[in-house]
Design a protein around this motif. Sequence first.
Motif, PDB file in Angstrom:
ATOM      1  N   ASP A   1       0.818  -1.210   0.000  1.00  0.00           N
ATOM      2  CA  ASP A   1       0.000   0.000   0.000  1.00  0.00           C
ATOM      3  C   ASP A   1       0.854   1.263   0.000  1.00  0.00           C
ATOM      4  O   ASP A   1       0.415   2.313  -0.468  1.00  0.00           O
ATOM      5  CB  ASP A   1      -0.903   0.019   1.236  1.00  0.00           C
ATOM      6  CG  ASP A   1      -1.765  -1.220   1.332  1.00  0.00           C
ATOM      7  OD1 ASP A   1      -2.457  -1.534   0.351  1.00  0.00           O
ATOM      8  OD2 ASP A   1      -1.720  -1.890   2.385  1.00  0.00           O
ATOM      9  N   LEU A   2       2.064   1.148   0.530  1.00  0.00           N
ATOM     10  CA  LEU A   2       2.939   2.316   0.673  1.00  0.00           C
ATOM     11  C   LEU A   2       4.383   1.917   0.410  1.00  0.00           C
ATOM     12  O   LEU A   2       4.866   0.911   0.945  1.00  0.00           O
ATOM     13  CB  LEU A   2       2.824   2.887   2.089  1.00  0.00           C
ATOM     14  CG  LEU A   2       3.787   4.008   2.477  1.00  0.00           C
ATOM     15  CD1 LEU A   2       3.558   5.247   1.629  1.00  0.00           C
ATOM     16  CD2 LEU A   2       3.650   4.343   3.968  1.00  0.00           C
ATOM     17  N   TYR A   3       5.046   2.690  -0.422  1.00  0.00           N
ATOM     18  CA  TYR A   3       6.474   2.525  -0.667  1.00  0.00           C
ATOM     19  C   TYR A   3       7.198   3.692   0.000  1.00  0.00           C
ATOM     20  O   TYR A   3       6.952   4.856  -0.344  1.00  0.00           O
ATOM     21  CB  TYR A   3       6.775   2.529  -2.172  1.00  0.00           C
ATOM     22  CG  TYR A   3       6.418   1.247  -2.884  1.00  0.00           C
ATOM     23  CD1 TYR A   3       7.402   0.365  -3.306  1.00  0.00           C
ATOM     24  CD2 TYR A   3       5.091   0.920  -3.136  1.00  0.00           C
ATOM     25  CE1 TYR A   3       7.077  -0.812  -3.971  1.00  0.00           C
ATOM     26  CE2 TYR A   3       4.745  -0.247  -3.798  1.00  0.00           C
ATOM     27  CZ  TYR A   3       5.748  -1.111  -4.206  1.00  0.00           C
ATOM     28  OH  TYR A   3       5.424  -2.274  -4.858  1.00  0.00           O
ATOM     29  N   CYS A   4       8.089   3.381   0.939  1.00  0.00           N
ATOM     30  CA  CYS A   4       8.900   4.402   1.605  1.00  0.00           C
ATOM     31  C   CYS A   4      10.249   4.455   0.901  1.00  0.00           C
ATOM     32  O   CYS A   4      11.120   3.604   1.137  1.00  0.00           O
ATOM     33  CB  CYS A   4       9.056   4.078   3.091  1.00  0.00           C
ATOM     34  SG  CYS A   4       7.523   4.275   4.025  1.00  0.00           S
ATOM     35  N   THR A   5      10.416   5.434   0.034  1.00  0.00           N
ATOM     36  CA  THR A   5      11.603   5.476  -0.813  1.00  0.00           C
ATOM     37  C   THR A   5      12.778   6.133  -0.107  1.00  0.00           C
ATOM     38  O   THR A   5      12.622   6.886   0.846  1.00  0.00           O
ATOM     39  CB  THR A   5      11.296   6.211  -2.126  1.00  0.00           C
ATOM     40  OG1 THR A   5      10.743   7.493  -1.830  1.00  0.00           O
ATOM     41  CG2 THR A   5      10.306   5.416  -2.954  1.00  0.00           C
ATOM     42  N   GLN A   6      13.974   5.851  -0.641  1.00  0.00           N
ATOM     43  CA  GLN A   6      15.204   6.233   0.033  1.00  0.00           C
ATOM     44  C   GLN A   6      15.700   7.620  -0.326  1.00  0.00           C
ATOM     45  O   GLN A   6      16.369   8.275   0.469  1.00  0.00           O
ATOM     46  CB  GLN A   6      16.277   5.179  -0.297  1.00  0.00           C
ATOM     47  CG  GLN A   6      15.898   3.790   0.195  1.00  0.00           C
ATOM     48  CD  GLN A   6      16.442   2.693  -0.703  1.00  0.00           C
ATOM     49  OE1 GLN A   6      16.601   2.875  -1.907  1.00  0.00           O
ATOM     50  NE2 GLN A   6      16.723   1.540  -0.130  1.00  0.00           N
ATOM     51  N   GLY A   7      15.407   8.075  -1.547  1.00  0.00           N
ATOM     52  CA  GLY A   7      15.891   9.377  -1.990  1.00  0.00           C
ATOM     53  C   GLY A   7      15.352   9.703  -3.360  1.00  0.00           C
ATOM     54  O   GLY A   7      14.630   8.909  -3.971  1.00  0.00           O
TER      55      GLY A   7
END
Length: 351
Positions: free
Chosen positions: A106-112
């Motif tokens: 549901d959610l992608y927590c991206t790095q940069g």
Amino acid sequence: MMADYLLFATERYALPILQPLAQALDAAGHAVHAWFVDGASGARLPAPVRTVGLREAVALKPRAVFSAANWVPTFVSGAKVQLFHGFNVEKRSDERGHFRVRGLFDLYCTQGPATTAPFRELAEQAGHFAVVETGWPKLDPLFRDDAGAAAAMRAPAGSRPVVMFASTFTERLSAAPHLFDGIAAEVARGDRYWLLTLHPKCAPELFERYRALAGPNATFFETEQLVTAQRAADVLVADTTSVVSEFVVQRKPVVTFRNRAPKPHMLDFDDAARLPDMLARALAPDDALTAALADYADAIHPYRDGRSSERVIAATDALLSGELGRLKAKPLAARLRALQIRQRMGYWGLG
């Protein structure tokens, strides 16, 4: 308000990704549980994280499931949050690699920025997941007080430079078989101190050979100590492992052997005999290399405050409160994958 959260992993290398997040959840007053399967089975995170099995995970009904794997059991309730198990090192095409969307999260927590933009484009096309740039929990300890752990790891070096070696398990990309003799010669000479590790999936015989180099001029460390070693080392020698990007976030030089996609911030080489020369260049970086390291670090992970875990929690709260908008239903292919996961795990109950 206190809530239950579940951490999910399929490999031991996920533990350093999940541990900073567990600490942040605990500090916020939440109950933290961990479900580890496959290659991570039997692993533990320090208390107060509670290890659970399949039935307990389902019964828990967590508010969210944080996964440091390519997949997540969709039959467990709660928001499914992708944390990633590494940086995009271009081992495979986008469709098969870092930017493959399986419809499970549901959610992608991206790095940069380098990963945020492509995932936001995919999210606009698909509509069934949200994207928030948070930074990567695994790197929080790189920028926080580590109670002297890195200093202790490099203490045996004395005044010598410290060189770290890490290698991927992918046979066609691994430097470990090719650089062993050169590294062994460097260790024997003793003018530099070596921190050695291998990907947990590397062949057992490689582990035996590299472990045998441990002594007054080198030590072999396990995956769980990776971040500490990255802090302790001055230079990294590697290949196409995602450790390269993790190390570069500190703006420290990297020497890469036959990297699949060499870039200006890398000192890449293809002849094992050139290892001594490449190390000399890395230990005395010129202005161009220093600038390239800074540019790449800012592109892949600009956060240097050690609070990416807190941003992951905030992003999850925003998702659950509706601040990130309403998501579309998951596609049919994702539902089929969910059935395959149930079959793989032998679970056909409600959820």
